[in-house]
Design a protein around this motif. Structure first.
Motif, PDB file in Angstrom:
ATOM      1  N   TRP A  46       3.787  -5.551  -5.270  1.00 57.54           N
ATOM      2  CA  TRP A  46       3.337  -6.314  -4.101  1.00 57.54           C
ATOM      3  C   TRP A  46       2.775  -5.397  -3.018  1.00 57.54           C
ATOM      4  O   TRP A  46       1.800  -5.747  -2.349  1.00 57.54           O
ATOM      5  N   PHE A  47       3.342  -4.216  -2.857  1.00 53.74           N
ATOM      6  CA  PHE A  47       2.789  -3.263  -1.888  1.00 53.74           C
ATOM      7  C   PHE A  47       1.370  -2.873  -2.298  1.00 53.74           C
ATOM      8  O   PHE A  47       0.463  -2.823  -1.455  1.00 53.74           O
ATOM      9  N   THR A  48       1.178  -2.623  -3.581  1.00 54.59           N
ATOM     10  CA  THR A  48      -0.148  -2.270  -4.097  1.00 54.59           C
ATOM     11  C   THR A  48      -1.147  -3.377  -3.792  1.00 54.59           C
ATOM     12  O   THR A  48      -2.271  -3.117  -3.357  1.00 54.59           O
ATOM     13  N   ARG A  49      -0.739  -4.619  -3.987  1.00 56.51           N
ATOM     14  CA  ARG A  49      -1.611  -5.760  -3.706  1.00 56.51           C
ATOM     15  C   ARG A  49      -1.911  -5.869  -2.212  1.00 56.51           C
ATOM     16  O   ARG A  49      -3.052  -6.169  -1.831  1.00 56.51           O
ATOM     17  N   LEU A  50      -0.900  -5.653  -1.384  1.00 51.00           N
ATOM     18  CA  LEU A  50      -1.120  -5.709   0.067  1.00 51.00           C
ATOM     19  C   LEU A  50      -2.139  -4.670   0.519  1.00 51.00           C
ATOM     20  O   LEU A  50      -2.882  -4.893   1.476  1.00 51.00           O
ATOM     21  N   ASN A  90      -1.381 -11.283  14.127  1.00 50.17           N
ATOM     22  CA  ASN A  90      -2.657 -11.759  13.571  1.00 50.17           C
ATOM     23  C   ASN A  90      -2.843 -11.343  12.118  1.00 50.17           C
ATOM     24  O   ASN A  90      -3.375 -12.097  11.306  1.00 50.17           O
ATOM     25  N   LYS A  91      -2.402 -10.129  11.778  1.00 50.80           N
ATOM     26  CA  LYS A  91      -2.571  -9.640  10.401  1.00 50.80           C
ATOM     27  C   LYS A  91      -1.730 -10.457   9.424  1.00 50.80           C
ATOM     28  O   LYS A  91      -2.080 -10.544   8.242  1.00 50.80           O
ATOM     29  N   LEU A  92      -0.646 -11.063   9.890  1.00 53.55           N
ATOM     30  CA  LEU A  92       0.191 -11.879   9.006  1.00 53.55           C
ATOM     31  C   LEU A  92      -0.598 -13.028   8.387  1.00 53.55           C
ATOM     32  O   LEU A  92      -0.275 -13.491   7.301  1.00 53.55           O
ATOM     33  N   SER A  97      -6.350 -11.321  -1.721  1.00 51.54           N
ATOM     34  CA  SER A  97      -6.699 -11.779  -3.072  1.00 51.54           C
ATOM     35  C   SER A  97      -6.146 -10.764  -4.062  1.00 51.54           C
ATOM     36  O   SER A  97      -6.261  -9.560  -3.859  1.00 51.54           O
ATOM     37  N   TYR A  98      -5.549 -11.263  -5.129  1.00 53.86           N
ATOM     38  CA  TYR A  98      -4.956 -10.385  -6.137  1.00 53.86           C
ATOM     39  C   TYR A  98      -4.890 -11.117  -7.467  1.00 53.86           C
ATOM     40  O   TYR A  98      -5.053 -12.333  -7.532  1.00 53.86           O
ATOM     41  N   ARG A  99      -4.666 -10.359  -8.505  1.00 54.67           N
ATOM     42  CA  ARG A  99      -4.460 -10.926  -9.838  1.00 54.67           C
ATOM     43  C   ARG A  99      -3.019 -10.645 -10.257  1.00 54.67           C
ATOM     44  O   ARG A  99      -2.515  -9.550 -10.034  1.00 54.67           O
ATOM     45  N   ASN A 100      -2.406 -11.658 -10.860  1.00 57.00           N
ATOM     46  CA  ASN A 100      -1.051 -11.456 -11.348  1.00 57.00           C
ATOM     47  C   ASN A 100      -1.079 -10.684 -12.666  1.00 57.00           C
ATOM     48  O   ASN A 100      -2.147 -10.301 -13.144  1.00 57.00           O
ATOM     49  N   LYS A 107      -4.541 -16.172  -4.024  1.00 50.17           N
ATOM     50  CA  LYS A 107      -4.739 -15.761  -2.631  1.00 50.17           C
ATOM     51  C   LYS A 107      -3.540 -16.239  -1.825  1.00 50.17           C
ATOM     52  O   LYS A 107      -3.161 -17.406  -1.903  1.00 50.17           O
ATOM     53  N   ASN A 108      -2.958 -15.312  -1.084  1.00 51.21           N
ATOM     54  CA  ASN A 108      -1.855 -15.636  -0.179  1.00 51.21           C
ATOM     55  C   ASN A 108      -1.998 -14.798   1.070  1.00 51.21           C
ATOM     56  O   ASN A 108      -2.629 -13.738   1.058  1.00 51.21           O
ATOM     57  N   SER A 109      -1.378 -15.255   2.135  1.00 51.21           N
ATOM     58  CA  SER A 109      -1.423 -14.494   3.382  1.00 51.21           C
ATOM     59  C   SER A 109      -0.451 -13.313   3.312  1.00 51.21           C
ATOM     60  O   SER A 109       0.505 -13.312   2.525  1.00 51.21           O
ATOM     61  N   VAL A 110      -0.709 -12.328   4.135  1.00 48.53           N
ATOM     62  CA  VAL A 110       0.179 -11.166   4.240  1.00 48.53           C
ATOM     63  C   VAL A 110       1.600 -11.639   4.561  1.00 48.53           C
ATOM     64  O   VAL A 110       2.577 -11.173   3.952  1.00 48.53           O
ATOM     65  N   GLY A 111       1.744 -12.570   5.476  1.00 49.91           N
ATOM     66  CA  GLY A 111       3.064 -13.089   5.846  1.00 49.91           C
ATOM     67  C   GLY A 111       3.776 -13.744   4.680  1.00 49.91           C
ATOM     68  O   GLY A 111       4.990 -13.569   4.499  1.00 49.91           O
ATOM     69  N   GLU A 112       3.045 -14.508   3.882  1.00 54.07           N
ATOM     70  CA  GLU A 112       3.644 -15.151   2.705  1.00 54.07           C
ATOM     71  C   GLU A 112       4.114 -14.109   1.693  1.00 54.07           C
ATOM     72  O   GLU A 112       5.204 -14.227   1.117  1.00 54.07           O
ATOM     73  N   ILE A 113       3.305 -13.094   1.488  1.00 58.17           N
ATOM     74  CA  ILE A 113       3.665 -12.046   0.527  1.00 58.17           C
ATOM     75  C   ILE A 113       4.881 -11.275   1.004  1.00 58.17           C
ATOM     76  O   ILE A 113       5.827 -11.038   0.230  1.00 58.17           O
ATOM     77  N   LEU A 114       4.904 -10.900   2.262  1.00 60.88           N
ATOM     78  CA  LEU A 114       6.052 -10.157   2.795  1.00 60.88           C
ATOM     79  C   LEU A 114       7.329 -10.991   2.705  1.00 60.88           C
ATOM     80  O   LEU A 114       8.398 -10.468   2.345  1.00 60.88           O
TER      81      LEU A 114
END
Length: 149
Positions: A46-50, A90-92, A97-100, A107-114
């Motif tokens: 997930w860090f790599t995707r972020l 704002n960055k949240l 965009s990423y591939r599983n 596509k998810n927001s930074v906040g959702e991923i964190l």
């Protein structure tokens, strides 16, 4: 942002507690190590995707030794600590965009991923505790409230 930073401080604290227990109890069921390594590998993915990088070559489920887990605990902590220092409210909302691992695009927001990273680890730490009890090892209290106390 303060809530997310607290989640990641808790995440690291909980990972450290699990790691210390596994370093002491070297003859545990391999499933325990596999779950713990999954938590750490997923944090790395997930860090790599972020960071906007391709995570396709990174494993999600792989049996790794406790020494490698210790290194991942340290590296993941440093990566997320540095990353979170640059995240604003704002960055949240920024979309990532990423591939599983199956190649599907999402596509998810930074906040959702964190938020996912914090909750995902806690889910599996609960499974680890259940397996520790089955192995006659005292479960590790990794509750958020215990961390805050």
């Amino acid at each position: 942002m303060e809530t997310i930073r607290n989640m990641f401080k808790h995440l690291h604290w909980a990972n450290q507690r699990i790691l210390e227990t596994l370093e002491i109890n070297t003859e545990v069921d391999k499933q325990i190590i596999n779950l713990f390594s999954h938590v750490l590998l997923a944090e790395q993915v997930w860090f790599t995707r972020l960071k906007g990088l391709d995570s396709a070559s990174l494993p999600i489920w792989e049996e790794i030794r406790i020494e490698a887990c210790a290194e991942l605990v340290k590296q993941n902590h440093l990566n997320y600590k540095d990353y979170l220092n640059g995240v604003t409210e704002n960055k949240l909302e920024q979309i990532v965009s990423y591939r599983n691992s199956k190649g599907q695009e999402f596509k998810n927001s930074v906040g959702e991923i964190l938020t996912h990273v914090g909750l995902h680890g806690q889910y599996h730490r609960g499974q680890i505790n259940l397996l520790l009890r089955k192995n006659q090892i005292e479960p590790i209290n990794v509750d958020f409230i215990t961390f805050k106390r």
